[in-house]
Enzyme design. Sequence first.
Site, PDB file in Angstrom:
ATOM      1  NE  ARG A  94       6.060   2.093  12.391  1.00 32.65           N
ATOM      2  CZ  ARG A  94       6.142   2.930  13.414  1.00 32.65           C
ATOM      3  NH1 ARG A  94       6.247   4.221  13.206  1.00 32.65           N
ATOM      4  NH2 ARG A  94       6.104   2.482  14.649  1.00 32.65           N
ATOM      5  CD  GLN A  95      13.761  -2.889   9.804  1.00 28.47           C
ATOM      6  OE1 GLN A  95      13.674  -1.729  10.155  1.00 28.47           O
ATOM      7  NE2 GLN A  95      14.794  -3.351   9.111  1.00 28.47           N
ATOM      8  CG  ASP A 168       4.052   9.448   4.243  1.00 23.12           C
ATOM      9  OD1 ASP A 168       2.986   8.967   3.830  1.00 23.12           O
ATOM     10  OD2 ASP A 168       4.562   9.126   5.335  1.00 23.12           O
ATOM     11  CE  LYS A 191       7.320  10.266   6.457  1.00 26.34           C
ATOM     12  NZ  LYS A 191       6.469   9.756   7.543  1.00 26.34           N
TER      13      LYS A 191
HETATM   14  C1  R5P Z   1       5.269   5.969   8.032  1.00 23.27           C
HETATM   15  O1  R5P Z   1       5.405   5.847   6.848  1.00 23.27           O
HETATM   16  C2  R5P Z   1       3.941   6.120   8.673  1.00 23.27           C
HETATM   17  O2  R5P Z   1       2.903   6.142   7.741  1.00 23.27           O
HETATM   18  C3  R5P Z   1       3.886   7.369   9.523  1.00 23.27           C
HETATM   19  O3  R5P Z   1       3.954   8.508   8.684  1.00 23.27           O
HETATM   20  C4  R5P Z   1       5.012   7.405  10.493  1.00 23.27           C
HETATM   21  O4  R5P Z   1       5.080   6.203  11.201  1.00 23.27           O
HETATM   22  C5  R5P Z   1       4.861   8.562  11.455  1.00 23.27           C
HETATM   23  O5  R5P Z   1       5.948   8.537  12.311  1.00 23.27           O
HETATM   24  P1  R5P Z   1       6.281   9.729  13.274  1.00 23.27           P
HETATM   25  O6  R5P Z   1       5.052  10.016  14.074  1.00 23.27           O
HETATM   26  O7  R5P Z   1       7.397   9.168  14.142  1.00 23.27           O
HETATM   27  O8  R5P Z   1       6.754  10.881  12.443  1.00 23.27           O
END
Ligand code: R5P
Length: 299
Positions: A94-95, A168, A191
């Site tokens: 993700r980073q 999102d 989101k």
């Molecule tokens: C981020 O863009 C991913 O697709 C997930 O929506 C995200 O990692 C969910 O994170 P969390 O459970 O901390 O809200």
Amino acid sequence: MSAAPPLLLSLAGRGEALAAPLVAQAGRLELRRFPDGESYVRLLDDPRGREVVVLADLSRPDEKLVPLLLLCDAAHELGATRVGLIAPYLPYMRQDTRFHPGEAISSRSLGRLLSRAVDWLVTVDPHLHRHASLDEVLSVPSRVVAAAPAIAAWIRAEVPRPLLVGPDEESGQWVAAVAALAQAPHAVLEKVRSGDREVRLSFPDLSAWRDHTPVIVDDIVSTARTMAAAVRGLRAAGLAAPVCVGVHALFCEDALAALEAAGPARVVTCDTVPHPSNAISLTGALAEAARALLASAPA
Ligand code: R5P
């Protein structure tokens, strides 16, 4: 491919389930920590002249990466023809850019580290947002297993009149694919994340779907704040209690409790990260992808 079957070495504790579909021999390992916290790794089967396949759960990766690197290095040193890695969850993706000056781009760093350690890699739905494909972070051959067909099959069997919901914009394309396979309509939310545990979602008008069961599908459930906000918003809009489907069940700290407090009908995940919510198996698909790489000629 070598005459002996591939040697499957599991750092995930679930090697037996994969050995049969992979047509591999489940190898034995001795793993422990020294009193000072350093890792000890010993292969108890000779990998000389054989393909080695390592299965590793890389959720909460920092404590697992050193044993993985020691194991892959030892297998190479002991004469394995190739060492492949099945990491159903690929962490640190993700980073994927330098959001602030001086930050490590962890997706690239981890990709370089793994590319030096293994000869090929199989994973499930890596979080690729700014990278177009895994080839942008890995320099070894890889295969990506898509969870969408298994998720769609589960939805078709378990959920009457489903409405797929992506929480999102990043999830949009992916949720559309699951919806197409499940022959169901879908909607995508917007989101805005303002902190690790702070997300705000905007909802389109979903009043036409009040006779459907919302199924929220996301790739990673980490703090579960995204899923929880989606559940609350859908219920507030007058829809039925949603079913939550995650691919990678990270569920940090109080995540599951926070999600359950929002009132979902069910929470289920794929089995890429061991968790009590695992209900959708990807073992066969992982084995098929690994078999294809094993059948390919070494680089
Ligand atoms: C981020 O863009 C991913 O697709 C997930 O929506 C995200 O990692 C969910 O994170 P969390 O459970 O901390 O809200």
